[in-house]
Every structure is written in structure tokens, then in C-alpha cells.
Design a protein around this motif. Structure first.
Motif, PDB file in Angstrom:
ATOM      1  N   MET A 184       0.820  -1.217   0.000  1.00  0.00           N
ATOM      2  CA  MET A 184       0.000   0.000   0.000  1.00  0.00           C
ATOM      3  C   MET A 184       0.856   1.269   0.000  1.00  0.00           C
ATOM      4  O   MET A 184       0.454   2.288  -0.552  1.00  0.00           O
ATOM      5  CB  MET A 184      -0.926   0.003   1.211  1.00  0.00           C
ATOM      6  N   ILE A 185       2.037   1.193   0.619  1.00  0.00           N
ATOM      7  CA  ILE A 185       2.901   2.377   0.680  1.00  0.00           C
ATOM      8  C   ILE A 185       3.335   2.789  -0.715  1.00  0.00           C
ATOM      9  O   ILE A 185       3.274   3.965  -1.088  1.00  0.00           O
ATOM     10  CB  ILE A 185       4.127   2.093   1.581  1.00  0.00           C
ATOM     11  N   THR A 186       3.747   1.805  -1.520  1.00  0.00           N
ATOM     12  CA  THR A 186       4.184   2.106  -2.880  1.00  0.00           C
ATOM     13  C   THR A 186       3.033   2.643  -3.720  1.00  0.00           C
ATOM     14  O   THR A 186       3.196   3.605  -4.482  1.00  0.00           O
ATOM     15  CB  THR A 186       4.769   0.842  -3.536  1.00  0.00           C
ATOM     16  N   ILE A 187       1.862   2.024  -3.592  1.00  0.00           N
ATOM     17  CA  ILE A 187       0.695   2.478  -4.348  1.00  0.00           C
ATOM     18  C   ILE A 187       0.352   3.919  -3.981  1.00  0.00           C
ATOM     19  O   ILE A 187       0.074   4.751  -4.852  1.00  0.00           O
ATOM     20  CB  ILE A 187      -0.506   1.551  -4.086  1.00  0.00           C
ATOM     21  N   ALA A 188       0.377   4.215  -2.683  1.00  0.00           N
ATOM     22  CA  ALA A 188       0.081   5.581  -2.245  1.00  0.00           C
ATOM     23  C   ALA A 188       1.132   6.560  -2.758  1.00  0.00           C
ATOM     24  O   ALA A 188       0.802   7.680  -3.179  1.00  0.00           O
ATOM     25  CB  ALA A 188       0.008   5.629  -0.720  1.00  0.00           C
ATOM     26  N   THR A 189       2.400   6.155  -2.749  1.00  0.00           N
ATOM     27  CA  THR A 189       3.475   7.018  -3.243  1.00  0.00           C
ATOM     28  C   THR A 189       3.217   7.447  -4.678  1.00  0.00           C
ATOM     29  O   THR A 189       3.407   8.609  -5.050  1.00  0.00           O
ATOM     30  CB  THR A 189       4.826   6.289  -3.156  1.00  0.00           C
ATOM     31  N   VAL A 190       2.764   6.507  -5.488  1.00  0.00           N
ATOM     32  CA  VAL A 190       2.560   6.771  -6.912  1.00  0.00           C
ATOM     33  C   VAL A 190       1.275   7.553  -7.173  1.00  0.00           C
ATOM     34  O   VAL A 190       1.251   8.489  -7.982  1.00  0.00           O
ATOM     35  CB  VAL A 190       2.554   5.448  -7.704  1.00  0.00           C
ATOM     36  N   PHE A 191       0.197   7.199  -6.496  1.00  0.00           N
ATOM     37  CA  PHE A 191      -1.112   7.724  -6.871  1.00  0.00           C
ATOM     38  C   PHE A 191      -1.554   8.957  -6.080  1.00  0.00           C
ATOM     39  O   PHE A 191      -2.532   9.609  -6.461  1.00  0.00           O
ATOM     40  CB  PHE A 191      -2.175   6.625  -6.760  1.00  0.00           C
ATOM     41  N   LEU A 192      -0.884   9.300  -4.986  1.00  0.00           N
ATOM     42  CA  LEU A 192      -1.260  10.524  -4.269  1.00  0.00           C
ATOM     43  C   LEU A 192      -1.109  11.779  -5.132  1.00  0.00           C
ATOM     44  O   LEU A 192      -1.982  12.662  -5.099  1.00  0.00           O
ATOM     45  CB  LEU A 192      -0.439  10.650  -2.978  1.00  0.00           C
ATOM     46  N   PRO A 193      -0.029  11.909  -5.930  1.00  0.00           N
ATOM     47  CA  PRO A 193       0.041  13.086  -6.820  1.00  0.00           C
ATOM     48  C   PRO A 193      -1.098  13.137  -7.827  1.00  0.00           C
ATOM     49  O   PRO A 193      -1.595  14.224  -8.153  1.00  0.00           O
ATOM     50  CB  PRO A 193       1.396  12.916  -7.522  1.00  0.00           C
ATOM     51  N   LEU A 194      -1.534  11.978  -8.329  1.00  0.00           N
ATOM     52  CA  LEU A 194      -2.674  11.954  -9.256  1.00  0.00           C
ATOM     53  C   LEU A 194      -3.938  12.441  -8.562  1.00  0.00           C
ATOM     54  O   LEU A 194      -4.734  13.197  -9.144  1.00  0.00           O
ATOM     55  CB  LEU A 194      -2.882  10.539  -9.802  1.00  0.00           C
ATOM     56  N   LEU A 195      -4.118  12.035  -7.308  1.00  0.00           N
ATOM     57  CA  LEU A 195      -5.275  12.499  -6.540  1.00  0.00           C
ATOM     58  C   LEU A 195      -5.234  14.015  -6.372  1.00  0.00           C
ATOM     59  O   LEU A 195      -6.248  14.704  -6.536  1.00  0.00           O
ATOM     60  CB  LEU A 195      -5.298  11.800  -5.175  1.00  0.00           C
ATOM     61  N   GLY A 196      -4.061  14.542  -6.052  1.00  0.00           N
ATOM     62  CA  GLY A 196      -3.919  15.992  -5.917  1.00  0.00           C
ATOM     63  C   GLY A 196      -4.210  16.717  -7.220  1.00  0.00           C
ATOM     64  O   GLY A 196      -4.875  17.763  -7.231  1.00  0.00           O
ATOM     65  N   ALA A 197      -3.720  16.162  -8.345  1.00  0.00           N
ATOM     66  CA  ALA A 197      -3.973  16.781  -9.650  1.00  0.00           C
ATOM     67  C   ALA A 197      -5.462  16.795  -9.962  1.00  0.00           C
ATOM     68  O   ALA A 197      -5.998  17.790 -10.473  1.00  0.00           O
ATOM     69  CB  ALA A 197      -3.204  16.031 -10.735  1.00  0.00           C
ATOM     70  N   ALA A 198      -6.155  15.694  -9.653  1.00  0.00           N
ATOM     71  CA  ALA A 198      -7.594  15.609  -9.937  1.00  0.00           C
ATOM     72  C   ALA A 198      -8.384  16.599  -9.088  1.00  0.00           C
ATOM     73  O   ALA A 198      -9.282  17.291  -9.590  1.00  0.00           O
ATOM     74  CB  ALA A 198      -8.077  14.183  -9.691  1.00  0.00           C
ATOM     75  N   ILE A 199      -8.043  16.689  -7.808  1.00  0.00           N
ATOM     76  CA  ILE A 199      -8.790  17.595  -6.922  1.00  0.00           C
ATOM     77  C   ILE A 199      -8.572  19.046  -7.334  1.00  0.00           C
ATOM     78  O   ILE A 199      -9.520  19.831  -7.459  1.00  0.00           O
ATOM     79  CB  ILE A 199      -8.371  17.370  -5.455  1.00  0.00           C
ATOM     80  N   ALA A 200      -7.305  19.423  -7.563  1.00  0.00           N
ATOM     81  CA  ALA A 200      -7.018  20.813  -7.934  1.00  0.00           C
ATOM     82  C   ALA A 200      -7.582  21.149  -9.305  1.00  0.00           C
ATOM     83  O   ALA A 200      -8.048  22.276  -9.534  1.00  0.00           O
ATOM     84  CB  ALA A 200      -5.510  21.053  -7.914  1.00  0.00           C
ATOM     85  N   GLY A 201      -7.550  20.185 -10.221  1.00  0.00           N
ATOM     86  CA  GLY A 201      -8.018  20.458 -11.572  1.00  0.00           C
ATOM     87  C   GLY A 201      -9.518  20.462 -11.711  1.00  0.00           C
ATOM     88  O   GLY A 201     -10.088  21.323 -12.393  1.00  0.00           O
TER      89      GLY A 201
END
Length: 643
Positions: A1-18
């Protein structure tokens, strides 16, 4: 889960801000993207400790992605030491850039969009470095290209920014076409695109050949050269480098992210990842060495005469990437990644420091219009000195450990191309020190050359911009010392494990520890000499550079115009393409297709209608005469048919 979160947290931030930027506002977008990136960076540190230091590589399968015939592509996250290092580099530098952007872009009206693009860029780079197969890597590869287009052209209302974004996109498509062909070739040869399957079968295919145009070729060499074309585009190697300086049209945080930790390092990472293939092709390695060394010296010469503060640092990036590639060419992959890591810290520091200078100088970027500002921006000045010392390879800053290792490995390869790369690298090291101190002296020292209004408003950047600089400066000072033993020292085999393959036929990195003393000392000597020459030119005898430029106008113009690559490509490709397009448009589409098609039919209809309209004169005797003619024709037809 740590690796998955490392990769996908920036995508989540991009989606929320965008998607929800208008709802959460500018401050909300900054908090979300920065917070998630900082969390991703912290998790990347945990992953590095587990995988690289703890020796526990892992592959996390997420889903089956593509299944067609013999093609079976899974979406998986491959995390070994090479990936763990890249996770640290990408997330840590990106987090610093995100935080810095809070201050730098404070007055921009489109902060939500900018923060979203930054996080999206980071996500695609993380997808690239965690790819388990070539198709997944290509997804991240193209995503990085898309995000760079969006960020370089962020200020799209400026024609120069839009043109630079298009140029970066088009030039990278040339390299990407080579990368795609390389993937096709590897699938043709190995019947797989998965890294584990390819690497396991590589020794058995070492002597395989393919027949193309009636000629027999070494199969792995062809595949490696095609892959390297892709790396040349992304990492701006000589020939496909022309997009990189123009990328400075984007905001300064974009320049730092592209040039330090993400896009330009993708090519270096890809070739290092494919080391089990490149090791079986001496021809491909020689080509990589020659191109890398030529890029290092080319960019260093051009950097010596540029006047835009960001363009000088951009050409420095191009030159340092050349070092990384000729390290790969002599099979010193670990040294290349070591330099990639140290370079990320001091180059991001220099770019963000340049942004701080531009911020202080009311958006002025020409170093000829600066000078004498160090007393007003003492923190930025000190941090820029640290970055420049690391870039020049002065002991005992980060660049000293990684760059010297590359040069020693090139010498220790005992090959003609390796020895040539060493001397070209030495020349580039001298020029690097020279243009770095030219930048420092003209920007911060001497008499002020800006107008009084600008000088009256010179000020230090806010804390939100300086804190990321302090973090990066720490890396520029200590990253080389901390990483040397693990990356290229005696702990190299335990640290890298099976993530990089070097065959017994290429012991350059092992031999680098036993080079003559002068080989190891010469890089430092030429770096100090370059600094001394810059001090002579721009502090002691400032009239000397002007006199030299006047005496050697041809050489000066040649370097100032970047070896005329843009003009050459404009003549060979751009203008013929425009002429062809204009000819097809006017002659093909306009005259032939439209002329015989819709335009032709319409014209014929209009002409016929115009002729018929002439018969409607409005005079009764005209109509009576027409009726008589009609009656005569009808009677004549009836009489002839009655017989």
C-alpha cells in the motif's frame, strides 16, 4: 500500500485541484497538492529504506491491462533499487518545487491549473519509473510529454510560450517514434514486453540477427539503438536537444521540475533499466558514449555565451545529461544514476535560485542587466554559490563525487570512445566552472547595471520560496558524500542487487578505483582553472570578454546561435514542410479536391443559374418570342414523329 500511495497521491492531488479548483480556491489547491506531494515524498523515503537499504524489492500487480493473442500486459508497480532511487529523486524535488510555487506563483490568476499540472507531471514520471513492462513505461513516457507541453505553454497567451510548447512536443515525438519502434523490435525478438521475461531471455538472444532490406543485422543492437533514439529526445541529447532551451518559456518552477528530476532524466533511467540488453551490444554502448560526450561539450560551449540566466542553467542541464549518457556508454550505469541523483538537488537549487533572482529583479532575466545585488539577496546569493560549487565539481560538494566517478570510469574503460569521452568531459568540466562563475559574477557582483527603479525594488524572496532552496542546498552539499559508498563504492553490489546488470566484459566502474592519481585530480584542477578564468574576465579585466568577442566574431556568433542547429533544422525540415503543406493546401485541397468537388459543383450551379436568370428579362415580347420558338420546336418534333 505504501508504494501504491506514493505513486497515486500526486494523481489524486492533480484531480482535486483540476476538477474542483473553483470550489476549493487557490489556497485550497495549493494545500491539497503540496500536502499530498509531501506525503508521497515521505512514503518514498520509507520505500527507499525498505527496498534499497533493506534489500526487499517487490512487484505489485494491480490489474490485467492488455490481453490480445500472445500479448499479455499487466499493470504492475516494479520497485527495485533503481526505482527506489528514482522515487526519492522525483518526489523530493517535486515536493520542493510545489512548495516553492506557492510563493513564486502567488499573483498568477490560474494557480489551481498550475498546481494540477505540476502534480500530474509528477504522477506520470512516477508511473514511468515504476513500470513493470515497456508498454506501461511508454504510458508514463507519453504522459510526461503531455504534461511538459501543458506546463511549458502554461502562459499560452504569450506566442513564444505556445511556440516553445509545440516545439517540445514535436521534437519529442521524433524520439518517441524511435522508442515505439524499439518496443516493437523487442516484442518481435522476445515475444514479450515484460522486463523480467526480456532480461531472462537476453543471454540466449545475444547473437540473434534479423534480416532487413536484404542485410543481416545484430538484433539487440537494432533494438537498443531505437530505444536510445527515444532517450535522446526525452533527455535532449545532441540532435534532439533543440526543445530544451526554449522550454524556459514556462514558469521557473516548471524549468526546475523538467530539468532536474522528471522529464530529462527519463531517458537516462530508461537506458539504465535496459542495461541487460545494452550490455550485449558494444556498438550501441559506443554510440551512447559518443553522443553523450558530444552533448556534454556542445552544451558547455553554448552555455559560456548565453545571457538569459535560465538558458545558461538549461544548457548546463544538457551538458550534465551528456555526462550521464557517456557513463552509461562505458557501462558505469550506477555512476550515471548517482550523478542523476546529485544533479537533481543542485540543478533544482540553481533553477529555483534563478527564480528567486528573477523575482527580486522584477522579472528581469538578462544577466547583463543585473550586478551588485548580493547585499540585497544574501540568502539566495549564498545558496546559488552552493549550487554552483556542486555543479562545478568542487570538493566536497555533491557533484564532485558523482562527476569525478564518471570521468574516472570513462578513463578506466580502456576503450577509444571511453578515453575520448574522458577528455571531452574534462573540457566540459572546465567550461562548466567558467560559465557558472560568469553567471554568479555578472548576476550578484560588480557594479549594478539595472536601472534605478529596478534596483530600488530588489528584495529577498519570502520564506515559502527560501525553505525549499535550503532543503535542496542540503542535498547539494551532502548527497554525494552520503551516497558515494552505496552507489559506486564498496557497497555497490549489495545496494544495487539485480536492478542493474554489468557483464564481466565491462569492468569500467571497478577499474575506476585504480586509475592514476592525475586522472582523478585533473577534473578538480580544470574546475578551479575555469573559476579563475571567469574571475579574470568578469572581475579583474571586464573589457577582455568584449575584446575577445570582437576578435573572434565568427566563433562568438557560432556559439551565440547555438551552433546554428535551429537554423539548420529550419532549412532542412521546417521550411520544406511548410512549402509541402502550402502546396497540398492550395494545389491539392483547394484546386483539386475543392475545385472539382464542392466548390466546383457550387460554381457550376451558380453559372447555370446565372445564365437561366438572364432569360428572365421582364419584357413581354421576349417571352412571346420564346413561346413561338417553343411552339415551332414542338410542331416540328410532332410532324417528324408522325411520319
Amino acid at each position: 500500500m505504501i508504494t501504491i500511495a506514493t505513486v497515486f497521491l500526486p494523481l489524486l492531488g492533480a484531480a482535486i485541484a483540476g476538477l474542483f479548483g473553483s470550489f476549493i480556491g487557490k489556497r485550497g489547491a495549493q494545500l491539497v497538492t503540496c500536502g499530498l506531494l509531501l506525503a508521497s515524498a515521505a512514503l518514498a523515503g520509507v520505500t527507499f529504506a525498505k527496498v534499497a537499504l533493506g534489500g526487499q524489492p517487490e512487484t505489485i500487480a494491480l490489474m490485467n491491462w492488455i490481453q490480445s493473442g500472445s500479448v499479455n500486459v499487466t499493470w504492475a508497480l516494479k520497485v527495485d533499487t533503481l526505482t527506489a532511487v528514482m522515487l526519492i529523486v522525483v518526489t523530493w524535488v517535486s515536493a520542493a518545487v510545489h512548495v516553492y510555487s506557492v510563493g513564486y506563483m502567488a499573483h498568477d490568476p490560474c494557480i489551481q491549473r498550475f498546481q494540477s499540472y505540476l502534480s500530474l507531471f509528477t504522477f506520470f514520471m512516477l508511473m514511468l519509473v515504476t513500470a513493470d513492462n515497456l508498454v506501461q513505461m511508454f504510458f508514463g513516457w507519453e504522459g510526461v510529454g503531455l504534461a511538459s507541453y501543458l506546463l511549458i505553454g502554461f502562459w499560452y497567451e504569450k506566442p513564444s510560450a505556445s511556440a516553445a510548447a509545440i516545439k517540445a512536443f514535436v521534437v519529442n515525438r521524433v524520439g518517441d517514434f524511435g522508442f515505439a519502434l524499439g518496443i516493437f523490435g523487442i516484442f518481435f525478438l522476445f515475444d514479450s514486453v515484460g522486463f523480467d521475461a526480456i532480461f531472462a531471455a537476453a543471454p540466449d538472444k545475444a547473437n540473434a540477427t534479423v534480416t532487413f532490406f536484404g542485410v543481416e543485422w545484430h538484433a539487440i543492437t537494432i533494438c537498443c539503438l531505437l530505444l536510445f533514439v527515444g532517450a535522446m529526445g526525452k533527455s535532449a541529447q545532441l540532435g534532439l536537444h533543440t526543445w530544451l532551451p526554449d522550454a524556459m518559456e514556462g514558469p521557473t518552477p516548471v524549468s526546475a521540475l523538467i530539468h532536474a528530476a522528471t522529464m530529462v532524466t527519463a531517458g537516462v533511467f530508461m537506458v539504465a533499466r535496459m542495461s541487460p540488453l545494452f550490455e550485449f551490444s558494444d556498438t550501441a554502448l559506443s554510440v551512447v558514449t559518443v553522443v553523450g560526450a558530444a552533448t556534454a561539450i556542445f552544451a558547455a560551449t553554448v552555455g559560456c555565451v548565453q545571457n538569459d540566466i535560465k538558458r545558461i542553467i538549461a544548457y548546463s542541464t544538457c551538458s550534465q545529461l551528456g555526462y550521464m549518457f557517456f557513463a552509461i556508454g562505458v557501462s558505469a550505469y550506477q555512476a550515471a544514476i548517482f550523478h542523476l541523483m546529485t544533479h537533481a538537488f543542485f540543478k533544482a537549487l540553481l533553477f529555483l535560485g534563478a527564480g528567486s533572482v528573477i523575482h527580486a529583479m522584477s522579472d528581469e532575466q538578462d544577466i547583463r542587466k543585473m550586478g551588485g545585488i548580493w547585499k540585497h539577496v544574501k540568502v539566495t546569493w549564498a545558496l546559488m554559490w552552493i549550487g554552483s560549487l556542486a555543479l562545478a565539481g568542487i570538493p566536497f560538494f555533491a557533484g564532485y563525487y558523482s562527476k569525478d566517478t564518471i570521468l574516472e570510469a570513462a578513463w578506466a574503460s580502456h576503450t577509444v570512445v571511453g578515453q575520448g569521452a574522458y577528455w571531452m568531459g574534462i573540457s566540459a568540466a572546465f567550461l562548466t566552472a567558467f560559465y557558472s562563475w560568469r553567471l554568479l559574477l555578472l548576476t550578484f557582483h560588480g557594479r549594478p547595471r539595472a536601472d534605478e527603479h529596478v534596483m530600488a525594488h530588489v528584495h529577498e524572496s519570502p520564506a515559502v520560496m527560501l525553505l525549499p532552496l535550503l532543503f535542496l542546498a542540503t542535498g547539494a552539499v551532502f548527497a554525494g558524500w552520503l551516497g558515494h559508498e552505496l552507489f559506486v563504492g564498496h557497497g555497490i553490489h549489495e545496494f544495487w542487487g539485480h536492478s542493474i546488470l554489468v557483464t564481466a566484459a565491462h569492468p569500467s566502474l571497478e577499474n575506476a578505483h585504480h586509475v592514476p592519481e592525475w586522472v582523478a585530480l585533473l577534473p578538480t584542477v580544470v574546475a578551479v582553472s575555469g573559476i579563475a578564468l571567469a574571475y579574470l574576465f568578469y572581475s579583474l579585466v571586464p573589457a577582455l570578454p568584449v575584446a575577445l568577442a570582437g576578435a573572434f566574431q565568427g566563433i562568438y556568433r557560432f556559439l551565440l546561435n547555438k551552433w546554428y542547429f535551429d537554423e539548420l533544422y529550419d532549412t532542412l525540415f521546417v521550411k520544406p514542410a511548410f512549402r509541402l503543406g502550402r502546396g497540398l493546401w492550395l494545389g491539392g485541397d483547394g484546386a483539386l479536391i475543392d475545385g472539382c468537388g464542392p466548390d466546383g459543383v457550387a460554381a457550376a450551379t451558380r453559372g447555370m443559374a446565372r445564365r437561366v436568370a438572364r432569360l428572365q428579362s421582364g419584357f413581354i415580347y421576349h417571352y412571346a418570342f420564346a413561346m413561338l420558338i417553343g411552339v415551332a420546336v414542338f410542331v416540328t418534333w410532332y410532324i417528324f414523329n408522325a411520319r
